[in-house]
Design a protein around this motif. Structure first.
Motif, PDB file in Angstrom:
ATOM      1  N   VAL A 150       6.215   8.726   4.570  1.00 36.84           N
ATOM      2  CA  VAL A 150       4.997   8.983   5.402  1.00 36.84           C
ATOM      3  C   VAL A 150       5.084  10.266   6.426  1.00 36.84           C
ATOM      4  O   VAL A 150       6.348  10.097   6.969  1.00 36.84           O
ATOM      5  CB  VAL A 150       4.483   7.873   6.294  1.00 36.84           C
ATOM      6  CG1 VAL A 150       3.199   8.438   6.906  1.00 36.84           C
ATOM      7  CG2 VAL A 150       4.150   6.651   5.181  1.00 36.84           C
ATOM      8  N   SER A 151       4.388  11.123   6.279  1.00 31.04           N
ATOM      9  CA  SER A 151       4.585  12.378   7.177  1.00 31.04           C
ATOM     10  C   SER A 151       3.013  12.806   7.594  1.00 31.04           C
ATOM     11  O   SER A 151       2.165  12.190   6.900  1.00 31.04           O
ATOM     12  CB  SER A 151       5.149  13.531   6.734  1.00 31.04           C
ATOM     13  OG  SER A 151       4.598  13.934   5.656  1.00 31.04           O
ATOM     14  N   GLY A 152       2.840  13.425   8.728  1.00 26.95           N
ATOM     15  CA  GLY A 152       1.627  13.980   9.180  1.00 26.95           C
ATOM     16  C   GLY A 152       1.775  14.755  10.204  1.00 26.95           C
ATOM     17  O   GLY A 152       2.554  14.764  11.031  1.00 26.95           O
ATOM     18  N   ARG A 153       0.295  15.149  10.635  1.00 28.70           N
ATOM     19  CA  ARG A 153       0.233  16.112  11.801  1.00 28.70           C
ATOM     20  C   ARG A 153      -1.153  16.080  12.300  1.00 28.70           C
ATOM     21  O   ARG A 153      -2.233  15.795  11.632  1.00 28.70           O
ATOM     22  CB  ARG A 153       0.460  17.389  11.450  1.00 28.70           C
ATOM     23  CG  ARG A 153       0.343  18.351  12.651  1.00 28.70           C
ATOM     24  CD  ARG A 153       0.622  19.701  12.360  1.00 28.70           C
ATOM     25  NE  ARG A 153       0.545  20.611  13.502  1.00 28.70           N
ATOM     26  CZ  ARG A 153       1.795  20.838  14.005  1.00 28.70           C
ATOM     27  NH1 ARG A 153       3.036  20.746  13.922  1.00 28.70           N
ATOM     28  NH2 ARG A 153       1.502  21.835  15.174  1.00 28.70           N
ATOM     29  N   LEU A 178       3.136  15.076  15.722  1.00 30.08           N
ATOM     30  CA  LEU A 178       3.784  15.235  14.380  1.00 30.08           C
ATOM     31  C   LEU A 178       4.406  14.037  13.865  1.00 30.08           C
ATOM     32  O   LEU A 178       5.631  13.533  14.762  1.00 30.08           O
ATOM     33  CB  LEU A 178       4.906  16.541  14.438  1.00 30.08           C
ATOM     34  CG  LEU A 178       5.738  16.872  13.214  1.00 30.08           C
ATOM     35  CD1 LEU A 178       4.515  17.258  12.156  1.00 30.08           C
ATOM     36  CD2 LEU A 178       6.641  17.690  13.245  1.00 30.08           C
ATOM     37  N   VAL A 179       4.100  13.233  12.882  1.00 27.81           N
ATOM     38  CA  VAL A 179       4.714  12.085  12.374  1.00 27.81           C
ATOM     39  C   VAL A 179       5.602  12.477  11.475  1.00 27.81           C
ATOM     40  O   VAL A 179       5.490  13.246  10.375  1.00 27.81           O
ATOM     41  CB  VAL A 179       3.580  11.252  11.752  1.00 27.81           C
ATOM     42  CG1 VAL A 179       4.136   9.984  11.175  1.00 27.81           C
ATOM     43  CG2 VAL A 179       2.611  10.958  12.737  1.00 27.81           C
ATOM     44  N   THR A 180       6.956  12.110  11.593  1.00 33.11           N
ATOM     45  CA  THR A 180       7.846  12.471  10.714  1.00 33.11           C
ATOM     46  C   THR A 180       8.658  11.136   9.611  1.00 33.11           C
ATOM     47  O   THR A 180       9.248  11.313   9.209  1.00 33.11           O
ATOM     48  CB  THR A 180       9.217  12.854  11.659  1.00 33.11           C
ATOM     49  OG1 THR A 180       9.601  11.693  12.621  1.00 33.11           O
ATOM     50  CG2 THR A 180       8.801  14.198  12.141  1.00 33.11           C
ATOM     51  N   GLY A 181       7.934   9.973   9.998  1.00 34.56           N
ATOM     52  CA  GLY A 181       8.522   8.683   9.243  1.00 34.56           C
ATOM     53  C   GLY A 181       7.654   7.494   9.840  1.00 34.56           C
ATOM     54  O   GLY A 181       6.838   7.529  10.711  1.00 34.56           O
ATOM     55  N   ALA A 182       7.927   6.619   8.941  1.00 32.62           N
ATOM     56  CA  ALA A 182       6.957   5.144   9.246  1.00 32.62           C
ATOM     57  C   ALA A 182       7.935   3.963   8.706  1.00 32.62           C
ATOM     58  O   ALA A 182       8.439   4.141   7.735  1.00 32.62           O
ATOM     59  CB  ALA A 182       5.733   5.337   8.507  1.00 32.62           C
ATOM     60  N   PHE A 233       0.990  -1.164   0.010  1.00 36.06           N
ATOM     61  CA  PHE A 233      -0.091  -0.096  -0.128  1.00 36.06           C
ATOM     62  C   PHE A 233       0.946   1.249   0.031  1.00 36.06           C
ATOM     63  O   PHE A 233       0.877   2.305  -0.757  1.00 36.06           O
ATOM     64  CB  PHE A 233      -0.696   0.007   1.288  1.00 36.06           C
ATOM     65  CG  PHE A 233      -1.612   1.478   1.418  1.00 36.06           C
ATOM     66  CD1 PHE A 233      -2.793   1.717   0.445  1.00 36.06           C
ATOM     67  CD2 PHE A 233      -1.293   2.207   2.281  1.00 36.06           C
ATOM     68  CE1 PHE A 233      -3.437   2.810   0.953  1.00 36.06           C
ATOM     69  CE2 PHE A 233      -1.810   3.624   2.491  1.00 36.06           C
ATOM     70  CZ  PHE A 233      -3.088   3.551   1.759  1.00 36.06           C
ATOM     71  N   LEU A 234       1.943   1.272   0.860  1.00 32.08           N
ATOM     72  CA  LEU A 234       2.591   2.522   1.008  1.00 32.08           C
ATOM     73  C   LEU A 234       3.522   2.662  -0.228  1.00 32.08           C
ATOM     74  O   LEU A 234       3.977   3.871  -0.496  1.00 32.08           O
ATOM     75  CB  LEU A 234       3.666   2.414   2.143  1.00 32.08           C
ATOM     76  CG  LEU A 234       3.010   2.509   3.400  1.00 32.08           C
ATOM     77  CD1 LEU A 234       3.938   2.199   4.665  1.00 32.08           C
ATOM     78  CD2 LEU A 234       2.310   3.754   3.685  1.00 32.08           C
ATOM     79  N   SER A 235       3.752   1.599  -1.042  1.00 30.21           N
ATOM     80  CA  SER A 235       4.596   1.513  -2.210  1.00 30.21           C
ATOM     81  C   SER A 235       3.877   1.856  -3.393  1.00 30.21           C
ATOM     82  O   SER A 235       4.540   2.162  -4.390  1.00 30.21           O
ATOM     83  CB  SER A 235       5.314   0.292  -2.444  1.00 30.21           C
ATOM     84  OG  SER A 235       6.174   0.051  -1.374  1.00 30.21           O
ATOM     85  N   ASN A 258      -3.823  15.864   9.048  1.00 31.59           N
ATOM     86  CA  ASN A 258      -3.415  15.240   7.777  1.00 31.59           C
ATOM     87  C   ASN A 258      -2.317  14.307   7.594  1.00 31.59           C
ATOM     88  O   ASN A 258      -1.327  14.470   8.640  1.00 31.59           O
ATOM     89  CB  ASN A 258      -3.839  16.346   6.600  1.00 31.59           C
ATOM     90  CG  ASN A 258      -2.814  17.238   6.547  1.00 31.59           C
ATOM     91  OD1 ASN A 258      -1.629  17.002   6.965  1.00 31.59           O
ATOM     92  ND2 ASN A 258      -2.979  18.531   6.590  1.00 31.59           N
ATOM     93  N   GLY A 259      -2.305  13.496   6.629  1.00 30.77           N
ATOM     94  CA  GLY A 259      -1.043  12.849   6.311  1.00 30.77           C
ATOM     95  C   GLY A 259      -0.682  12.894   5.102  1.00 30.77           C
ATOM     96  O   GLY A 259      -1.598  13.226   4.314  1.00 30.77           O
TER      97      GLY A 259
END
Length: 178
Positions: free
Chosen positions: A58-61, A97-101, A7-9, A49-50
């Motif tokens: 991936v990033s988001g807040r 705050l999402v900086t990576g996954a 999914f992420l790819s 949002n992401g």
């Protein structure tokens, strides 16, 4: 969904994903001094949002209104919003705050994040289950235990509330742009 990594790819997954607040829940739970009756609450106002920008990127807040915390007892809610605890007037937002996954397995992702409460930011690792919902949305379910003293959330009269609080999120995102 074949796998989270696929999914992420998938180029079709790239774009901006927005929180669907009316299908989402963000809650907090803390034990009382005696551990008999936990204090539970839900935040009623949040947005976020992401973004998936490239394979596996991936990033988001998510911004949560501190004054929207509701426990079912108005006086307690007012006290939690006050300077004794969240100081919601001065610090209106709690932010993640999402900086990576990194994919962990077929339906779980490890989110690297930062949690900001009352102007204090600390790293946060979130093991998050991802499941598809309805018309192309994605549900992210996670929880983390934080020490409220790390964020200067005090207000502990006579040791009545434990220092650790569990924050949980069951948040639905829908893609809004590519």
């Amino acid at each position: 969904m074949a796998s989270l990594s696929e999914f992420l790819s998938d180029p079709a997954s790239t774009g901006t994903w927005t929180v669907v607040a009316d299908q989402s829940t963000i809650a907090v739970k803390s034990k009382s001094m005696w551990g008999v009756v936990p204090v539970k609450g839900r935040f009623t106002e949040f947005s976020g949002n992401g973004e998936i920008t490239a394979p596996q990127t991936v990033s988001g807040r998510i911004d949560i209104k501190a004054a929207s915390l509701r426990t079912g007892i108005r006086k307690r809610d007012e006290h939690l919003h006050s300077a004794d605890f969240f100081e919601a007037e001065k610090f209106p937002d709690i932010s993640v705050l999402v900086t990576g996954a990194d994919p962990i397995d077929a339906d779980t992702i490890g989110l690297r994040a930062e949690l900001t409460i009352k102007g204090t930011t600390k790293p946060l690792e979130l093991k998050t289950k991802v499941t598809p919902v309805g018309d192309g949305g994605m549900r992210l379910t996670t929880q983390a235990t934080v020490n409220r003293q790390d964020f200067e959330v005090d207000g502990n009269m006579m040791g009545m509330i434990g220092d650790n609080a569990t924050i949980s999120g069951d948040v639905v995102f829908r893609r809004t742009s590519t």
